[in-house]
Design an enzyme around this catalytic site. Structure first.
Site, PDB file in Angstrom:
ATOM      1  N   GLY A  31      33.243  32.965  36.324  1.00 21.41           N
ATOM      2  CA  GLY A  31      33.068  34.101  35.419  1.00 21.41           C
ATOM      3  C   GLY A  31      34.263  35.038  35.420  1.00 21.41           C
ATOM      4  O   GLY A  31      35.351  34.680  35.868  1.00 21.41           O
ATOM      5  N   HIS A  37      40.512  30.700  31.214  1.00 20.61           N
ATOM      6  CA  HIS A  37      39.242  29.972  31.079  1.00 20.61           C
ATOM      7  C   HIS A  37      39.048  29.496  29.639  1.00 20.61           C
ATOM      8  O   HIS A  37      38.614  28.367  29.394  1.00 20.61           O
ATOM      9  CB  HIS A  37      38.058  30.881  31.438  1.00 20.61           C
ATOM     10  N   LYS A 150      46.649  26.352  37.504  1.00 18.74           N
ATOM     11  CA  LYS A 150      46.788  27.611  38.252  1.00 18.74           C
ATOM     12  C   LYS A 150      46.383  27.434  39.721  1.00 18.74           C
ATOM     13  O   LYS A 150      47.053  27.920  40.617  1.00 18.74           O
ATOM     14  CB  LYS A 150      45.935  28.669  37.559  1.00 18.74           C
ATOM     15  N   GLN A 154      43.518  23.052  44.414  1.00 16.56           N
ATOM     16  CA  GLN A 154      42.117  22.781  44.061  1.00 16.56           C
ATOM     17  C   GLN A 154      42.012  21.510  43.208  1.00 16.56           C
ATOM     18  O   GLN A 154      41.087  20.712  43.368  1.00 16.56           O
ATOM     19  CB  GLN A 154      41.536  23.978  43.305  1.00 16.56           C
ATOM     20  N   ARG A 188      41.129  38.182  39.424  1.00 18.83           N
ATOM     21  CA  ARG A 188      41.491  39.194  40.422  1.00 18.83           C
ATOM     22  C   ARG A 188      42.562  40.167  39.910  1.00 18.83           C
ATOM     23  O   ARG A 188      42.783  41.204  40.532  1.00 18.83           O
ATOM     24  CB  ARG A 188      41.967  38.530  41.711  1.00 18.83           C
TER      25      ARG A 188
HETATM   26  P1  AMP Z   1      37.723  30.522  38.450  1.00 21.21           P
HETATM   27  O1  AMP Z   1      36.722  31.195  37.561  1.00 21.21           O
HETATM   28  O2  AMP Z   1      38.767  31.419  38.989  1.00 21.21           O
HETATM   29  O3  AMP Z   1      37.059  29.646  39.505  1.00 21.21           O
HETATM   30  O4  AMP Z   1      38.517  29.508  37.521  1.00 21.21           O
HETATM   31  C1  AMP Z   1      37.854  28.531  36.762  1.00 21.21           C
HETATM   32  C2  AMP Z   1      38.864  27.563  36.230  1.00 21.21           C
HETATM   33  O5  AMP Z   1      39.808  28.241  35.407  1.00 21.21           O
HETATM   34  C3  AMP Z   1      39.667  26.877  37.357  1.00 21.21           C
HETATM   35  O6  AMP Z   1      39.814  25.500  37.049  1.00 21.21           O
HETATM   36  C4  AMP Z   1      40.972  27.620  37.308  1.00 21.21           C
HETATM   37  O7  AMP Z   1      42.074  26.865  37.784  1.00 21.21           O
HETATM   38  C5  AMP Z   1      41.118  27.893  35.814  1.00 21.21           C
HETATM   39  N1  AMP Z   1      42.055  28.992  35.584  1.00 21.21           N
HETATM   40  C6  AMP Z   1      42.065  30.190  36.221  1.00 21.21           C
HETATM   41  N2  AMP Z   1      43.101  30.942  35.802  1.00 21.21           N
HETATM   42  C7  AMP Z   1      43.781  30.192  34.888  1.00 21.21           C
HETATM   43  C8  AMP Z   1      44.955  30.405  34.110  1.00 21.21           C
HETATM   44  N3  AMP Z   1      45.656  31.536  34.175  1.00 21.21           N
HETATM   45  N4  AMP Z   1      45.341  29.423  33.277  1.00 21.21           N
HETATM   46  C9  AMP Z   1      44.650  28.252  33.205  1.00 21.21           C
HETATM   47  N5  AMP Z   1      43.523  27.992  33.913  1.00 21.21           N
HETATM   48  C10 AMP Z   1      43.097  28.949  34.752  1.00 21.21           C
END
Ligand code: AMP
Length: 283
Positions: A31, A37, A150, A154, A188
């Protein structure tokens, strides 16, 4: 866009879609939806007939209670953004549904990934990530799953999970989406002040310098140059900056050492751990 809380209901909807021969694209998130995202959702939509997005702030992947408590949860604006992006089903499980009392986590072999870089800085983090994605994959059973470059390490962890337990799921890694100044979008970033957020462009600047320097100088010299740039910034602390083999995150000291090499960094700035990376060489 349908919002679903119960795994059984989601499974029913998906069985229906699969019965109609539809391919399922899946975007797992925690989220605080931003343009990174949204880019994953857009890619999933362009490659599949049906797009599922999940929002679950997974307590098992946080190693600092404070970080979990501070994690933003703007559910209403998230829903508006995902609706706008064209998500078909938004899965919003709560912890009891994800981890019922009789749930026992499968063992997923992560090897060195748990001990290197993010694995070393955040003990238990990748085990938590692998568990939650395993649980989500077992519920959604997508054709393709979308993750961001990013969080580079992971993606290597998820590929290991797929190799061990979900050979029919294809992982698609999407490029990093950046703010206008080059700072990678992250949930963040909201914790930075306006000034810090503007100033935080220095991380991408250093990574670009590193990549450019690699063309004419030894890798070690290029890394040192970029590290120096990062350390020049007041109040910035470099947790790590390393060039690694993109297949297993093992360190490399020469661009000929692997077919795909990425420089990964974490810089603590404004009280926030900012992750970023740049691909130095791709086969
Ligand atoms: P998170 O909500 O932080 O767990 O991220 C969910 C997904 O979005 C993960 O696969 C992240 O790597 C991807 N993500 C987060 N930030 C970015 C970004 N700036 N550009 C592309 N994908 C992202």
């Amino acid at each position: 866009m349908l919002s679903v809380h119960k795994p059984e209901i989601l499974a029913e909807i998906l069985q229906n879609a699969i019965g109609q021969g539809k391919s399922i694209g899946f975007v797992p998130t925690m989220g605080a939806i931003h343009r990174g995202h949204v880019s994953l959702v857009e890619r999933a939509r362009s490659e599949n007939d049906f797009t599922v997005c999940s929002i679950f702030v997974n307590p098992r992947q946080f190693n600092e209670q404070k970080d979990l408590d501070l994690y933003p949860r703007p559910i209403e604006s998230d829903m508006a953004l995902l609706l706008d992006a064209g998500v078909d089903v938004l899965f919003l499980p709560d912890s009891e549904e994800m981890y019922p009392p009789d749930y026992s986590a499968p063992y997923i072999e992560l090897g060195q990934l748990e001990l290197l870089l993010e694995g070393a800085m955040r003990p238990g983090h990748f085990r938590g990530v692998a568990q939650v994605v395993d649980r989500l994959f077992s519920i959604v059973q997508p054709s393709r799953a979308y993750f961001g470059q990013k969080d580079f390490q992971q993606t290597v962890v998820i590929q290991k999970l797929i190799d061990q337990r979900y050979p029919n799921i294809r992982m698609v890694v999407c490029p990093i989406v950046r703010e206008a100044n080059g700072l990678a979008f992250s949930s963040r970033n909201e914790r930075l002040t306006v000034g810090e957020r503007e100033q935080a462009s220095f991380i991408y600047e250093a990574l670009k310098t590193l990549k450019e320097a690699c063309a004419t100088e030894p890798l070690e010299t290029a890394i040192n140059k970029a590290r120096f740039m990062l350390e020049l910034v007041e109040d910035a602390t470099v947790e790590y900056l390393e060039a690694v083999n993109a297949h297993d995150m093992s360190p490399v000291d020469d661009l000929n050492a692997a077919s795909t090499i990425v420089a990964v960094t974490v810089v603590r700035y404004g009280g926030v751990r900012l992750l970023d990376n740049i691909i130095l060489k791709q086969s």
